[in-house]
Design a protein around this motif. Sequence first.
Motif: not given
Length: 203
Positions: A31-35, A114-126, A141-151
């Motif tokens: 879940l990526f949140l940005d103002v 005001d905010i925007g929220i992007g959700l994306n799922s996938g396989t990552v290294i934790a 992982g790419d799933a994290i980067n994509v969450a930011a792009r979705v936001e």
Amino acid sequence: MFGTYLDPAVAEHVLREGPSLAGAEVEVTALFLDVRGFTGYAERHPAREVVAALNTLFELVVRGHDGHVDKFVGDGLLAVFGAPQADIQHADHARAAALDIETVRKQTPGQQLDIGIGLNSGTVIAGNIGGAGRFDYSVIGDAINVAARVEAATRHTGDTILLSEQTRRLLRTDHSLIARPDITLKGKSAPVTLYAPDQPAVR
């Protein structure tokens, strides 16, 4: 005191697993949140007031649904569901958290951001990221980067919350989503379909 700087679930994981740098491959929802408009807001208000506004917002955000805040990124944050503790309903919990955040934000008197929220799922290294004796538990992982792009795409669609196709497929509970016109995310070659929730949070 340390509990205010490090999520208890992460602390327990680090104490149990130790400072291994191997990492683990896990499926998560990010879940990526940005103002929105933060640069202009910061320009118009004193720094102390800006910090107070951010802290008020983040106080509303950091709550439940079995996720944890991976990191604060200036005027935004990254939360992860499914690591370090495995969670087969990580997509549902991330969606519920996003809905809750927006509901509480709207109901809080004096909340100006005001905010925007992007959700994306996938396989990552934790695992532990760092060196020279300084480490941070994080997900890569790419799933994290994509969450930011979705936001970022929320600025084009006008939605507060958007979910990727990957997250939609993993939802296990009843849900109502509205598909948005395909959009090309930054750094991606093919257009993707994103979805906006079509129901209020259940509190």
